[in-house]
Design a protein around this motif. Structure first.
Motif, PDB file in Angstrom:
ATOM      1  N   LEU A 162       0.829  -1.204   0.000  1.00 31.13           N
ATOM      2  CA  LEU A 162       0.000   0.000   0.000  1.00 31.13           C
ATOM      3  C   LEU A 162       0.868   1.260   0.000  1.00 31.13           C
ATOM      4  O   LEU A 162       0.560   2.240  -0.685  1.00 31.13           O
ATOM      5  CB  LEU A 162      -0.919   0.007   1.224  1.00 31.13           C
ATOM      6  N   PHE A 163       1.949   1.218   0.748  1.00 34.57           N
ATOM      7  CA  PHE A 163       2.840   2.376   0.776  1.00 34.57           C
ATOM      8  C   PHE A 163       3.460   2.628  -0.590  1.00 34.57           C
ATOM      9  O   PHE A 163       3.446   3.750  -1.094  1.00 34.57           O
ATOM     10  CB  PHE A 163       3.935   2.154   1.819  1.00 34.57           C
ATOM     11  N   LEU A 164       4.000   1.581  -1.198  1.00 33.40           N
ATOM     12  CA  LEU A 164       4.677   1.750  -2.481  1.00 33.40           C
ATOM     13  C   LEU A 164       3.687   2.060  -3.598  1.00 33.40           C
ATOM     14  O   LEU A 164       4.011   2.799  -4.536  1.00 33.40           O
ATOM     15  CB  LEU A 164       5.458   0.475  -2.823  1.00 33.40           C
ATOM     16  N   GLU A 332      -5.973  14.485   2.010  1.00 37.84           N
ATOM     17  CA  GLU A 332      -5.468  13.120   1.851  1.00 37.84           C
ATOM     18  C   GLU A 332      -4.154  12.885   2.600  1.00 37.84           C
ATOM     19  O   GLU A 332      -3.663  11.761   2.640  1.00 37.84           O
ATOM     20  CB  GLU A 332      -5.254  12.815   0.366  1.00 37.84           C
ATOM     21  N   VAL A 333      -3.590  13.944   3.169  1.00 38.91           N
ATOM     22  CA  VAL A 333      -2.338  13.789   3.899  1.00 38.91           C
ATOM     23  C   VAL A 333      -2.493  12.755   5.003  1.00 38.91           C
ATOM     24  O   VAL A 333      -1.580  11.967   5.288  1.00 38.91           O
ATOM     25  CB  VAL A 333      -1.872  15.147   4.478  1.00 38.91           C
ATOM     26  N   SER A 334      -3.667  12.729   5.632  1.00 42.43           N
ATOM     27  CA  SER A 334      -3.880  11.778   6.728  1.00 42.43           C
ATOM     28  C   SER A 334      -3.743  10.343   6.248  1.00 42.43           C
ATOM     29  O   SER A 334      -3.135   9.500   6.924  1.00 42.43           O
ATOM     30  CB  SER A 334      -5.261  12.001   7.348  1.00 42.43           C
ATOM     31  N   ASN A 335      -4.300  10.048   5.065  1.00 42.88           N
ATOM     32  CA  ASN A 335      -4.172   8.694   4.522  1.00 42.88           C
ATOM     33  C   ASN A 335      -2.716   8.369   4.208  1.00 42.88           C
ATOM     34  O   ASN A 335      -2.244   7.252   4.462  1.00 42.88           O
ATOM     35  CB  ASN A 335      -5.016   8.552   3.252  1.00 42.88           C
ATOM     36  N   ILE A 336      -2.010   9.353   3.647  1.00 44.40           N
ATOM     37  CA  ILE A 336      -0.608   9.132   3.311  1.00 44.40           C
ATOM     38  C   ILE A 336       0.211   8.880   4.576  1.00 44.40           C
ATOM     39  O   ILE A 336       1.029   7.960   4.636  1.00 44.40           O
ATOM     40  CB  ILE A 336      -0.055  10.341   2.538  1.00 44.40           C
ATOM     41  N   VAL A 337      -0.034   9.691   5.607  1.00 42.63           N
ATOM     42  CA  VAL A 337       0.691   9.512   6.865  1.00 42.63           C
ATOM     43  C   VAL A 337       0.385   8.147   7.464  1.00 42.63           C
ATOM     44  O   VAL A 337       1.286   7.448   7.957  1.00 42.63           O
ATOM     45  CB  VAL A 337       0.335  10.639   7.847  1.00 42.63           C
ATOM     46  N   ASP A 338      -0.891   7.735   7.428  1.00 43.26           N
ATOM     47  CA  ASP A 338      -1.266   6.413   7.923  1.00 43.26           C
ATOM     48  C   ASP A 338      -0.459   5.327   7.233  1.00 43.26           C
ATOM     49  O   ASP A 338       0.104   4.428   7.876  1.00 43.26           O
ATOM     50  CB  ASP A 338      -2.764   6.167   7.671  1.00 43.26           C
ATOM     51  N   GLU A 339      -0.424   5.393   5.910  1.00 44.35           N
ATOM     52  CA  GLU A 339       0.250   4.351   5.142  1.00 44.35           C
ATOM     53  C   GLU A 339       1.766   4.394   5.351  1.00 44.35           C
ATOM     54  O   GLU A 339       2.419   3.347   5.380  1.00 44.35           O
ATOM     55  CB  GLU A 339      -0.114   4.490   3.667  1.00 44.35           C
ATOM     56  N   VAL A 340       2.322   5.589   5.496  1.00 44.45           N
ATOM     57  CA  VAL A 340       3.759   5.707   5.746  1.00 44.45           C
ATOM     58  C   VAL A 340       4.120   5.121   7.104  1.00 44.45           C
ATOM     59  O   VAL A 340       5.089   4.366   7.240  1.00 44.45           O
ATOM     60  CB  VAL A 340       4.211   7.181   5.653  1.00 44.45           C
ATOM     61  N   GLN A 341       3.328   5.451   8.117  1.00 46.33           N
ATOM     62  CA  GLN A 341       3.621   4.935   9.455  1.00 46.33           C
ATOM     63  C   GLN A 341       3.453   3.415   9.514  1.00 46.33           C
ATOM     64  O   GLN A 341       4.256   2.711  10.119  1.00 46.33           O
ATOM     65  CB  GLN A 341       2.705   5.610  10.486  1.00 46.33           C
ATOM     66  N   ASN A 342       2.394   2.925   8.888  1.00 44.58           N
ATOM     67  CA  ASN A 342       2.207   1.473   8.798  1.00 44.58           C
ATOM     68  C   ASN A 342       3.402   0.823   8.115  1.00 44.58           C
ATOM     69  O   ASN A 342       3.900  -0.227   8.541  1.00 44.58           O
ATOM     70  CB  ASN A 342       0.933   1.165   8.008  1.00 44.58           C
ATOM     71  N   ALA A 343       3.854   1.450   7.030  1.00 48.16           N
ATOM     72  CA  ALA A 343       4.962   0.890   6.259  1.00 48.16           C
ATOM     73  C   ALA A 343       6.264   0.917   7.062  1.00 48.16           C
ATOM     74  O   ALA A 343       7.066  -0.015   6.979  1.00 48.16           O
ATOM     75  CB  ALA A 343       5.139   1.657   4.952  1.00 48.16           C
ATOM     76  N   LYS A 344       6.499   1.965   7.839  1.00 48.48           N
ATOM     77  CA  LYS A 344       7.712   2.031   8.654  1.00 48.48           C
ATOM     78  C   LYS A 344       7.764   0.880   9.645  1.00 48.48           C
ATOM     79  O   LYS A 344       8.788   0.210   9.791  1.00 48.48           O
ATOM     80  CB  LYS A 344       7.769   3.369   9.403  1.00 48.48           C
ATOM     81  N   VAL A 345       6.641   0.645  10.304  1.00 50.64           N
ATOM     82  CA  VAL A 345       6.588  -0.454  11.276  1.00 50.64           C
ATOM     83  C   VAL A 345       6.757  -1.791  10.565  1.00 50.64           C
ATOM     84  O   VAL A 345       7.515  -2.662  11.012  1.00 50.64           O
ATOM     85  CB  VAL A 345       5.258  -0.413  12.050  1.00 50.64           C
TER      86      VAL A 345
END
Length: 645
Positions: A162-164, A332-345
Motif C-alpha cells: 500500500l505504501f509503495l 489526503e495527507v492523513s491517509n498518506i501519513v497512515d500508510e507511511v507509518q504502517n509501512a515504517k513499522v
C-alpha cells in the motif's frame, strides 16, 4: 514490552534504522527505471490537471466579459496565441480538452509503472522473507514464531505494498499539487496567494506532531495482530485436541482475548487518526473559506485591509478552483501519513526477520560429503539449548522440545527443565550397524539424532561422519545422505505421490511405487479413490497416523540414504502393521548405519548397540542380551514392558 517478553523479531526490529530508506536501498534500486517513469508521469499528469482552471480564468477575463483584457497564459508564448476572440476561444477549448487527455494518459502510465515497481518490490520481499524463514536455524522455531512469520508474509507485506503503490505516488502528487498551485497562485496574485496558503505551516506542524504520536500505536497494533495470527494458527492446528478434551470454549476465549487486543490497539490508532483527519480537512477548508471571503470582498468592494491593486473575476475564479484542488490533496495527507507509518513499522519487522542471524551454515572451506561409508562418531558431546536469542546465542527452546511443522514436531521432550541436555556422550557406529537409543522421556534421545542432522551445533566435543566433523561438511550434502523418519510424520497438502517424492522430485512413478511397497504403504494407497494421486489434505489430515508414517518411511526409502534415523517410526501403527513394516525396515537398514529411537524395546532387540540414556548421559551400553543380563536400567524397562523379570 519487557526484555523477557520480547520475541526474536522484537529484538532485531528495534535495531532497524530508517527502515523505508533500507527498503528502497535493498529492493528499489534494481527497479529504479519503473519508479522514475512513474514519478515523471505522475508529475506530468498533475501538471496537466492544473491547466483547465488557468485557461478558464484567462478566457473569462479575455473573452466573456464586457471589459475584456488581453488573452495571455502563464505558460504559453504570446507568439503562439492566435488573434481574434473566436480563435482564442477554440484555443481555450483545445487546451482544456488536451489537458484532460494528457492527464488521463500520464495517469495510466504512472499507474502501470508504479504498480510494476511496487508489486515487483513486494514479490522480492515476500520471497526473500520466506527464504530467510526456511534458512533460519531450527532453534528459531522452537520459540513458536509461526504467527510472527505469517504476519510478516501477509499483513506487513500488504502494508508495504500500500505504501509503495499508494502513499508514495500520492505523496508525490501532493507535493506537485501544492508546489504547482502555489506557483500559479503567486504568479496570478501574490497577495491573495498568501491568504490561501496561510494554513500550510499549521498543517505541517500538525502533521509532524501526528506522526510522532501515532508511530508507537502502529507498532502495538502490528504486534497484537501477530499475536492474534499465532493464536489462530495454534487453534486451527490443535482443533482436534480442543474437541476431544472439550476445550472449545477455552480456545474461543483465548482467540477472543487476542482479537480484543487487536481491537484495542486498532482503536488507539483510529481515535488519533480520526482526530487528525478532520483537523486536516478543517485547516484546508479554512484556506478555501479565507480565499473565497477575501477574494469575493475584493471583487465586490475593494482590496481589503493592507491588500492593494485589482483582482479580476477570471483570476478570482482560478483561485477558487485552484484552492478547491488544493483542499483535496491536503485532506489526503492523513491517509498518506497512515500508510507511511504502517509501512515504517512493517518494514522494520521485515528487516527484523532478515537480520536474525543464521548460525548453522556452511563454513567457507566446507567439504562435500560424496559417497560416505556411514561411520558415525560422537566424541565427548555436550549440548544445551541457549536460553535467550542474543547476538551470541540462538533462541530458547520450550520445555517440551516440541518443534513446529516440517517433520520435527513433538519429538520426545528430551531436554526437560535442566540447562544441559546432553552430557559427555561418546560412541561410534560402524557402517551398516544399528545403534538404538532408549530411556525415559526427556533423556536426550531425539536430541542426539538432531545433532547428527546438524539442526543444532554441539557445545563441546564433535559429531563426525567418516572421521570428518559434520561442521566441516556442506549441510546439503550431509542431509542428503541422512534419512529421517519422525514419530509425527509431516505431509504437505498435495498428493501421496508428491509427498513420497519430496526431496527426490524427479523420481519415476515406478520408483515411488517400489518405495511404497517397501514401506507397506502400497496396499492401502491402492484402495484410495485416486491411488497415488489422492490428496492428503493439510498436514495429511485425511490419513491416519499409521498411514502418514508409512508414507514418510516410503519417502526415506526413495531417498536411499547411507545413514538412517528412525525416531519412533512405527509408534502410530497397529502390531500387525508394525511387524510388516519392521520386516521392511530390517531390509532397509541391513547395509546402512541406522539410529533408532524407541520406547517399544521390542523394536530394538536386534540392534548392534543399545545406549540407555538418563538425563542426557549414557548410563548403559551393549546389545539386548548383555543389557538384560546386567540387570540394570534396561532390564527394568524391559521387565516393565514385557511383564518379565
Amino acid at each position: 514490552m519487557s526484555t523477557d517478553e520480547q520475541t526474536p523479531f522484537d529484538r532485531y526490529r528495534t535495531r532497524i534504522d530508517r527502515p523505508l530508506v533500507r527498503l528502497f536501498a535493498d529492493y528499489g534500486t534494481s527497479r529504479t527505471r519503473w519508479l522514475v517513469i512513474g514519478l515523471v508521469a505522475n508529475l506530468l499528469a498533475q501538471t496537466a490537471s492544473l491547466l483547465p482552471p488557468v485557461v478558464l480564468g484567462t478566457a473569462i477575463d479575455a473573452l466573456f466579459r464586457e471589459e475584456t483584457s488581453e488573452y495571455s497564459l502563464l505558460f504559453l508564448p504570446r507568439a503562439w496565441i492566435p488573434p481574434g476572440e473566436v480563435a482564442q476561444f477554440w484555443l481555450s477549448v483545445a487546451l482544456i480538452a488536451g489537458s484532460f487527455v494528457a492527464t488521463a494518459l500520464f495517469t495510466w502510465i504512472y499507474g502501470v509503472s508504479a504498480n510494476f515497481f511496487a508489486h515487483g518490490v513486494m514479490h522480492s520481499v515476500r520471497s526473500d522473507s520466506f527464504e530467510k524463514m526456511l534458512r533460519l536455524d531450527a532453534a528459531f522455531f522452537d520459540d513458536k514464531q509461526t504467527g510472527e512469520v505469517m504476519s510478516i508474509l501477509s499483513n506487513d507485506s500488504q502494508n508495504l505494498e500500500l505504501f509503495l503503490d499508494n502513499a508514495l505516488m500520492n505523496g508525490v502528487r501532493l507535493i506537485v499539487m501544492v508546489l504547482g498551485i502555489a506557483a500559479i497562485l503567486f504568479a496570478l496574485n501574490w497577495q491573495l496567494a498568501l491568504v490561501t496558503l496561510v494554513a500550510i505551516p499549521l498543517i505541517g506542524g500538525f502533521t509532524v506532531w501526528f506522526m510522532r504520536v501515532i508511530e508507537p500505536r502502529y507498532e502495538a497494533r502490528q504486534s497484537a495482530m501477530a499475536d492474534f495470527n499465532t493464536r489462530i494458527e495454534n487453534g486451527i492446528t490443535g482443533v482436534i485436541l480442543a474437541k476431544v478434551t472439550g476445550s472449545e470454549d477455552y480456545e474461543v476465549d483465548r482467540v477472543r482475548d487476542a482479537s480484543h487486543g487487536v481491537f484495542e490497539t486498532t482503536m488507539d490508532v483510529l481515535k488519533l487518526s480520526y482526530f487528525y483527519r478532520p483537523g486536516m480537512e478543517l485547516l484546508a477548508g479554512f484556506s478555501f473559506a479565507a480565499t473565497f471571503l477575501v477574494g469575493g470582498y475584493w471583487i465586490l468592494f475593494d482590496a481589503p485591509g493592507p491588500l492593494t491593486g485589482d483582482l479580476s473575476v477570471g483570476v478570482f475564479v482560478t483561485f477558487v478552483f485552484m484552492t478547491q484542488r488544493f483542499v483535496a490533496p491536503l485532506a489526503e495527507v492523513s491517509n498518506i501519513v497512515d500508510e507511511v507509518q504502517n509501512a515504517k513499522v512493517s518494514a522494520a519487522r521485515v528487516f527484523g526477520l532478515a537480520d536474525i542471524p543464521v548460525r548453522i551454515t556452511d563454513r567457507e572451506d566446507a567439504k562435500r560429503l560424496g559417497d560416505p561409508e556411514g561411520r558415525v562418531t560422537y566424541e565427548d558431546v555436550c549440548f544445551s539449548y541457549p536460553e535467550l536469542l542474543t547476538d551470541d546465542h540462538g533462541p530458547a527452546v520450550p520445555d517440551d522440545e516440541t518443534e513446529t511443522d516440517g517433520g520435527f514436531a513433538a519429538l520426545d521432550g528430551d531436554e526437560g527443565d535442566d540447562d544441559s541436555v546432553i552430557e559427555h556422550v561418546s560412541f561410534e557406529a560402524e557402517p551398516g550397524e544399528t545403534v538404538a537409543f532408549v530411556g525415559s522421556t526427556g533423556a536426550g534421545k531425539s536430541t542426539l539424532c538432531r545433532l547428527l542432522l546438524r539442526l543444532y551445533d554441539v557445545d563441546e566435543g564433535r559429531v563426525a561422519v567418516d572421521g570428518t566433523d559434520i561442521r566441516d561438511l556442506e549441510l546439503a550434502s550431509l542431509r542428503q545422505h541422512v534419512g529421517y523418519v519422525s514419530q509425527d510424520a509431516f505431509l504437505f497438502d498435495g498428493t501421496i505421490g508428491e509427498n513420497i517424492r519430496y526431496g527426490r522430485f524427479d523420481e519415476s512413478d515406478e520408483a515411488v511405487r517400489e518405495a511404497a511397497e517397501a514401506a507397506e504403504a502400497h496396499e492401502f494407497i491402492q484402495r484410495l479413490p485416486d491411488g497415488y494421486d489422492t490428496r492428503v489434505g493439510e498436514r495429511g489430515v485425511k490419513l491416519s497416523g499409521g498411514q502418514r508414517q508409512r508414507i514418510a518411511i516410503a519417502r526415506v526409502v526413495l531417498q536411499d540414504p547411507e545413514i538412517l534415523i528412525l525416531d519412533e517410526a512405527t509408534s502410530d501403527v497397529d502390531t500387525d502393521t508394525e511387524q510388516r513394516i519392521q520386516a521392511s525396515l530390517d531390509a532397509l537398514t541391513a547395509d546402512r548405519t541406522t539410529f533408532v529411537v524407541a520406547h517399544r524395546l521390542s523394536t530394538v532387540i536386534g540392534a548392534d548397540t543399545i545406549l540407555v540414556l538418563e538425563d542426557g548421559e549414557v548410563v548403559e551400553r551393549g546389545d539386548h542380551d548383555t543389557l538384560r543380563q546386567q540387570g540394570g536400567r534396561y532390564a527394568e524397562l524391559w521387565g516393565a514392558q514385557t511383564g518379565s523379570e
